[in-house]
Design a protein around this motif. Sequence first.
Motif, PDB file in Angstrom:
ATOM      1  N   PHE A  11       8.915  57.282  21.387  1.00  0.00           N
ATOM      2  CA  PHE A  11       9.970  56.698  22.076  1.00  0.00           C
ATOM      3  C   PHE A  11      10.225  57.175  23.302  1.00  0.00           C
ATOM      4  O   PHE A  11      10.099  58.136  23.674  1.00  0.00           O
ATOM      5  N   PRO A  12      10.717  56.185  24.263  1.00  0.00           N
ATOM      6  CA  PRO A  12      11.042  56.643  25.827  1.00  0.00           C
ATOM      7  C   PRO A  12      12.397  57.502  25.807  1.00  0.00           C
ATOM      8  O   PRO A  12      13.083  57.329  25.078  1.00  0.00           O
ATOM      9  N   VAL A  13      12.436  58.445  26.804  1.00  0.00           N
ATOM     10  CA  VAL A  13      13.419  59.132  26.918  1.00  0.00           C
ATOM     11  C   VAL A  13      13.585  59.284  28.526  1.00  0.00           C
ATOM     12  O   VAL A  13      12.526  58.617  29.279  1.00  0.00           O
ATOM     13  N   ALA A  14      14.585  59.847  29.123  1.00  0.00           N
ATOM     14  CA  ALA A  14      14.819  59.734  30.559  1.00  0.00           C
ATOM     15  C   ALA A  14      13.607  60.265  31.372  1.00  0.00           C
ATOM     16  O   ALA A  14      12.902  61.141  31.030  1.00  0.00           O
ATOM     17  N   GLY A  15      13.697  59.876  32.715  1.00  0.00           N
ATOM     18  CA  GLY A  15      12.411  60.170  33.575  1.00  0.00           C
ATOM     19  C   GLY A  15      11.210  59.958  33.519  1.00  0.00           C
ATOM     20  O   GLY A  15      10.231  60.434  34.052  1.00  0.00           O
ATOM     21  N   GLY A  16      11.013  58.602  32.867  1.00  0.00           N
ATOM     22  CA  GLY A  16       9.675  58.287  32.571  1.00  0.00           C
ATOM     23  C   GLY A  16       8.803  58.960  31.610  1.00  0.00           C
ATOM     24  O   GLY A  16       7.656  58.958  31.449  1.00  0.00           O
ATOM     25  N   ARG A  17       9.573  59.876  30.951  1.00  0.00           N
ATOM     26  CA  ARG A  17       8.868  60.637  30.036  1.00  0.00           C
ATOM     27  C   ARG A  17       8.904  59.882  28.318  1.00  0.00           C
ATOM     28  O   ARG A  17       9.724  59.068  28.270  1.00  0.00           O
ATOM     29  N   TRP A  18       8.043  60.316  27.656  1.00  0.00           N
ATOM     30  CA  TRP A  18       8.150  59.949  26.252  1.00  0.00           C
ATOM     31  C   TRP A  18       8.139  60.942  25.032  1.00  0.00           C
ATOM     32  O   TRP A  18       7.414  62.066  25.189  1.00  0.00           O
ATOM     33  N   ALA A  19       8.989  60.825  24.133  1.00  0.00           N
ATOM     34  CA  ALA A  19       8.914  61.716  23.192  1.00  0.00           C
ATOM     35  C   ALA A  19       8.181  61.362  21.884  1.00  0.00           C
ATOM     36  O   ALA A  19       8.121  59.977  21.758  1.00  0.00           O
ATOM     37  N   PHE A  20       7.631  62.262  21.170  1.00  0.00           N
ATOM     38  CA  PHE A  20       7.054  61.821  20.030  1.00  0.00           C
ATOM     39  C   PHE A  20       7.142  63.240  18.931  1.00  0.00           C
ATOM     40  O   PHE A  20       7.315  64.218  19.454  1.00  0.00           O
ATOM     41  N   PHE A  21       6.990  62.809  17.991  1.00  0.00           N
ATOM     42  CA  PHE A  21       6.885  63.746  16.524  1.00  0.00           C
ATOM     43  C   PHE A  21       6.409  63.213  15.359  1.00  0.00           C
ATOM     44  O   PHE A  21       5.992  62.164  15.279  1.00  0.00           O
ATOM     45  N   LEU A  22       6.023  64.331  14.676  1.00  0.00           N
ATOM     46  CA  LEU A  22       5.434  63.785  13.333  1.00  0.00           C
ATOM     47  C   LEU A  22       5.599  65.041  12.432  1.00  0.00           C
ATOM     48  O   LEU A  22       5.564  66.208  12.978  1.00  0.00           O
ATOM     49  N   GLY A  23       5.839  64.861  11.134  1.00  0.00           N
ATOM     50  CA  GLY A  23       6.137  65.871  10.221  1.00  0.00           C
ATOM     51  C   GLY A  23       5.944  65.717   9.040  1.00  0.00           C
ATOM     52  O   GLY A  23       5.454  64.528   8.532  1.00  0.00           O
ATOM     53  N   ASP A  24       6.365  66.384   7.957  1.00  0.00           N
ATOM     54  CA  ASP A  24       6.381  66.209   6.516  1.00  0.00           C
ATOM     55  C   ASP A  24       7.368  67.090   5.929  1.00  0.00           C
ATOM     56  O   ASP A  24       7.634  68.134   6.125  1.00  0.00           O
ATOM     57  N   VAL A  25       8.358  66.144   5.036  1.00  0.00           N
ATOM     58  CA  VAL A  25       9.394  66.843   4.437  1.00  0.00           C
ATOM     59  C   VAL A  25       9.055  67.219   3.066  1.00  0.00           C
ATOM     60  O   VAL A  25       7.895  66.717   2.502  1.00  0.00           O
ATOM     61  N   CYS A  26       9.890  68.268   2.543  1.00  0.00           N
ATOM     62  CA  CYS A  26       9.638  68.594   1.263  1.00  0.00           C
ATOM     63  C   CYS A  26       9.717  67.720   0.216  1.00  0.00           C
ATOM     64  O   CYS A  26      10.801  66.963   0.164  1.00  0.00           O
ATOM     65  N   TYR A  54      13.892  71.084   3.492  1.00  0.00           N
ATOM     66  CA  TYR A  54      13.260  71.509   4.632  1.00  0.00           C
ATOM     67  C   TYR A  54      12.107  70.602   4.951  1.00  0.00           C
ATOM     68  O   TYR A  54      11.767  69.717   4.188  1.00  0.00           O
ATOM     69  N   CYS A  55      11.648  70.777   6.131  1.00  0.00           N
ATOM     70  CA  CYS A  55      10.180  69.967   6.481  1.00  0.00           C
ATOM     71  C   CYS A  55       9.686  71.092   7.691  1.00  0.00           C
ATOM     72  O   CYS A  55      10.100  71.695   8.119  1.00  0.00           O
ATOM     73  N   THR A  56       8.252  70.638   7.803  1.00  0.00           N
ATOM     74  CA  THR A  56       7.336  71.020   8.815  1.00  0.00           C
ATOM     75  C   THR A  56       7.510  69.836   9.827  1.00  0.00           C
ATOM     76  O   THR A  56       7.518  68.619   9.832  1.00  0.00           O
ATOM     77  N   CYS A  57       7.566  70.241  11.216  1.00  0.00           N
ATOM     78  CA  CYS A  57       7.580  69.249  12.264  1.00  0.00           C
ATOM     79  C   CYS A  57       7.051  69.820  13.426  1.00  0.00           C
ATOM     80  O   CYS A  57       7.161  71.084  13.870  1.00  0.00           O
ATOM     81  N   ILE A  58       6.418  68.955  14.409  1.00  0.00           N
ATOM     82  CA  ILE A  58       5.774  69.089  15.609  1.00  0.00           C
ATOM     83  C   ILE A  58       6.396  68.070  16.618  1.00  0.00           C
ATOM     84  O   ILE A  58       6.282  66.843  15.884  1.00  0.00           O
ATOM     85  N   PHE A  59       7.072  68.525  17.685  1.00  0.00           N
ATOM     86  CA  PHE A  59       7.713  67.784  18.347  1.00  0.00           C
ATOM     87  C   PHE A  59       7.234  67.877  19.872  1.00  0.00           C
ATOM     88  O   PHE A  59       6.950  68.874  20.251  1.00  0.00           O
ATOM     89  N   GLY A  60       6.698  66.630  20.594  1.00  0.00           N
ATOM     90  CA  GLY A  60       6.416  66.752  21.990  1.00  0.00           C
ATOM     91  C   GLY A  60       6.974  65.871  22.984  1.00  0.00           C
ATOM     92  O   GLY A  60       7.454  65.045  22.424  1.00  0.00           O
ATOM     93  N   ILE A  61       6.952  66.352  24.226  1.00  0.00           N
ATOM     94  CA  ILE A  61       7.319  65.298  25.100  1.00  0.00           C
ATOM     95  C   ILE A  61       5.945  65.162  26.072  1.00  0.00           C
ATOM     96  O   ILE A  61       5.220  66.082  26.525  1.00  0.00           O
TER      97      ILE A  61
END
Length: 440
Positions: free
Chosen positions: A224-239, A289-296
């Motif tokens: 999804f988009p965030v401010a400043g022309g950047r895009w946030a993305f994430f992927l993870g796995d919940v227990c 809990y979960c594992t998650c990787i979040f990026g911009i």
Amino acid sequence: MCRTGGVPDPAETGDAASTDAAFTALLEDSAEDLYESAPCGYLSTMMDGTIAKINNTLLDWLGLDREAVAGRKRFADLLTIGGKLYHETHFAPLLRMQGGLRGIALDMRRQEGGPLPVLVSAVIKHGSEGEPLLIRITVFDASDRRSYEKELLRRREEAERARAEADEARRQAEADRARLADALAVLQRSLVPDSLPAVPGLESAVHYHTASPDQLGGDFYDLFPVAGGRWAFFLGDVCGKGPEAASLTSLTRYTLRAAAHHDPDPASALTTLNAVLHERYTGDGNPRYCTCIFGIIEPGGEHGPTTVRLASGGHPPALVLRADGRAEFLPTPGGLLIGVLPSAPIGTAETVLAPGDTVVLYTDGLTEARTGPGRDDLYGEDALHAFATDHAPASAHGVITALTGLLESFGDGLDDDTALLALGVPATPSLISPSTSHTS
């Protein structure tokens, strides 16, 4: 015992004589006594069915007096209504045509105790000129046989009813399972985006494999988009799996979205998520809990570099396929599971994507797929690195297609949900294409 020379012993001779005498006495029963006391019913009728003679056995079975029967009743009068109907329509006509019948099942009327099931055999006696004189009939009590047949019929009906109930239960279970699968599919789609948005200057692709159609998966992703022309993305796995996992997935996605809009720093977003999950679930003694990787990701356009900043909480490292044919992991050391501790360490990494480079995120369903003849080995990160090297360079769509084929090759060794998300910079601007998604 015999004497020498085969001469019978006197005592033995006496025993044989006694036995012969007893046997002879049995055979001296009169023919009349044998007729009257036979273990079956006997009767003789005129050709019109009038009873001329009947034995005591049949009279006793029916509870009748001889005077009320002989010469006064016809054979059909001794039958039940159903038996009489069968006698008139089948028994009597066939007897006249064939001259004899055997083992016909009928019901006779008793004065007390209800109908008597019997098996009837009949033969026509003819005179010297061949003219029919009378009908001789034998009647056998079939009560035990009828009870046995009824019991067999009852058991058969019970078995058929049980089979029908089982078939209906199976059909109902299949219908319920289909409805549940449809409901779960709808709910599953509500937990992840239907499709990824088009990102200017980037190509994106996603694949989501659910291990079981009967359970909600625990993997999640978003872009999804965030401010400043950047895009946030994430992927993870919940227990876990099922409704609890779905609830945790929903909370995780919306928390990360809100955190990213507030502060688009990857580590800050995961720190916020950790605080929310720890506060929400640890207090009731059932930590989630979960594992998650979040990026911009910040696309560089036609001339500038595309930068990627990542933060990870206990998640497998991202994989980058380079335009020059290399493949490399982006380690995020030190990151722990999100939601377990009040303040969880977060691992970070940063890279630059050149034209033709693609970054891939994945859940551990991929690396923990079981391989080998006995399904005893894990696929592992080394095999994934070799696979990526063989396929580099690759676009986002190309690498997701290749990894989807890899997942399918695992067969029943892929027993966990698996999510894949790829973001790539096209080798040339003309190759920019819309996002693609695959679900299985």
